[in-house]
Design a protein around this motif. Structure first.
Motif, short mmCIF file in Angstrom:
data_model
loop_
_atom_site.label_atom_id
_atom_site.label_comp_id
_atom_site.label_asym_id
_atom_site.label_seq_id
_atom_site.Cartn_x
_atom_site.Cartn_y
_atom_site.Cartn_z
N ARG A 1 0.85 -1.21 -0.07
CA ARG A 1 0.02 -0.04 -0.04
C ARG A 1 0.81 1.30 0.01
NH1 ARG A 1 -2.24 -0.84 6.26
NH2 ARG A 1 -0.53 -2.16 6.87
N PHE A 2 2.25 1.11 0.41
CA PHE A 2 3.04 2.23 0.18
C PHE A 2 3.96 2.36 -0.98
CE2 PHE A 2 2.94 0.91 4.79
CZ PHE A 2 1.76 1.86 5.06
N GLY A 3 3.61 1.45 -1.97
CA GLY A 3 4.17 1.24 -3.25
C GLY A 3 5.77 0.31 -2.95
N LEU A 4 5.79 -0.39 -2.01
CA LEU A 4 7.12 -1.24 -1.50
C LEU A 4 6.84 -2.47 -1.63
CD1 LEU A 4 8.10 1.12 1.81
CD2 LEU A 4 8.95 1.42 -0.91
N ASP A 5 7.86 -3.29 -1.89
CA ASP A 5 7.83 -4.73 -1.84
C ASP A 5 8.47 -4.99 -0.31
OD1 ASP A 5 10.47 -4.14 -1.84
OD2 ASP A 5 10.80 -5.73 -3.63
N ASN A 6 8.04 -6.13 -0.08
CA ASN A 6 8.60 -6.68 1.37
C ASN A 6 9.21 -8.02 1.15
OD1 ASN A 6 9.44 -7.20 4.10
ND2 ASN A 6 7.24 -7.00 4.92
N PRO A 7 10.56 -7.88 0.88
CA PRO A 7 11.34 -9.41 0.62
C PRO A 7 11.59 -10.17 1.68
CG PRO A 7 12.60 -7.74 0.29
CD PRO A 7 11.54 -7.08 0.50
N GLY A 8 10.81 -10.45 2.75
CA GLY A 8 10.77 -11.02 4.02
C GLY A 8 11.87 -10.46 4.82
N VAL A 9 11.64 -9.18 4.88
CA VAL A 9 12.47 -8.39 5.88
C VAL A 9 11.95 -7.54 6.84
CG1 VAL A 9 14.33 -8.27 4.31
CG2 VAL A 9 12.89 -6.60 4.29
N VAL A 10 10.65 -7.42 6.82
CA VAL A 10 9.95 -6.23 7.76
C VAL A 10 8.69 -7.30 8.28
CG1 VAL A 10 8.52 -4.32 8.21
CG2 VAL A 10 10.64 -4.31 6.59
N PHE A 11 8.69 -7.44 9.91
CA PHE A 11 7.60 -8.18 10.15
C PHE A 11 7.02 -7.38 11.48
CE2 PHE A 11 10.68 -11.11 8.42
CZ PHE A 11 9.88 -12.06 7.93
#
Length: 280
Positions: A251-261
């Motif tokens: 929703r912020f135009g960012l991907d999350n490659p398993g780094v932010v939890f």
């Protein structure tokens, strides 16, 4: 009398004991919470208020401090020493249970120590009935986390299932483990060595196990402890699942490659079980 007393006990809980060893310039620090529970011929105090057989809980507290004067040693030995005293010295008491939790301090100097909030506790419980002593030891609130090598999939699904399967997740827990010993004439060296081996086996099993479920990890931990310490007969484990959810950044135009939890709190999964040696 139409009503009778069932099993009962009384004692002192939360006796905070700190002992400083000053035998050399390099001081030793012990930090314990001691809990006592006595049972026996106590009908009179319950039925009529006759307290002639009651050893006051304040006396139990004072005994803990007095016994610490000449040293503590392994908490298992200290708990058994107290339990034997309460039974052997008090005619109305037939069974004593002494439970101890030890807070670990990290040395930063000859007489300086640090300890963070919360953290792991070493635990023990000694029960003495006038004939034999039984001892169980373990750890509580031992925080462990694997950042990978954990999956959870293939589980039962019904109309209420929303949990997505995962092939890679954070696995985190706060371990409570209790193990029973069957050892002949143990001394302080045995207790400390056995605890070190059991704790080391627990850590190694958690780190080494590629986990397909927290239940699998529980069994692997119990099995490794039993293999490491032959005197242990069974291991009881409680593993709360400290959930970590991958946070949605799309929703912020960012991907999350398993780094932010996002670390979860309540509710949580709770996995409990006992691992035993097979009967001969």
């Amino acid at each position: 009398m139409p009503f009778t007393m069932g099993p009962n006990s009384y004692g002192k809980s939360g006796v905070r004991l700190v002992r400083v060893g000053r035998e050399s310039a390099r001081h030793e620090l012990r930090d314990l919470a001691v809990h006592t529970a006595l049972s026996g011929d106590l009908d009179a105090t319950h039925y009529t208020g006759d307290n002639t057989g009651v050893l006051p809980t304040d006396t139990q507290k004072n005994t803990v401090y007095a016994f610490a004067r000449d040293g503590i040693g392994a908490i298992e030995a200290f708990a058994e020493r107290l339990a034997r005293h309460f039974v052997d010295a008090t005619p109305s008491i037939t069974t004593a249970r002494v439970r101890i939790e030890e807070h670990a301090w990290t040395r930063i100097g000859d007489h300086s120590f640090t300890r963070g909030d919360g953290g792991e506790l070493r635990t023990t419980e000694a029960v003495y009935d006038g004939r034999a002593a039984r001892t169980a030891s373990g750890v509580r609130d031992l925080l462990l986390l694997n950042t990978t090598d954990s999956e959870f999939h293939g589980f039962l699904a019904d109309e209420y299932t929303t949990l997505a399967e995962t092939r890679d997740r954070i696995l985190a827990t706060a371990v409570t483990a209790t193990w029973d010993y069957q050892a002949e004439d143990p001394d302080t060296a045995f207790w400390d060595h056995a605890f070190t081996r059991a704790r080391g086996a627990l850590l190694a099993a958690f780190a080494d196990t590629y986990s397909l479920s927290l239940q699998q990890t529980l069994h692997a931990v119990g099995e490794r402890i039993l293999k490491a310490v032959p005197e242990i007969t069974e291991v009881r484990l409680s593993l709360p699942n400290r959930h970590h959810y991958l946070f949605d950044l799309e929703r912020f135009g960012l991907d999350n490659p398993g780094v932010v939890f996002q670390a979860g709190d309540l509710p949580y999964g709770l996995i409990e079980g006992t691992v035993r040696r097979e009967a001969a």
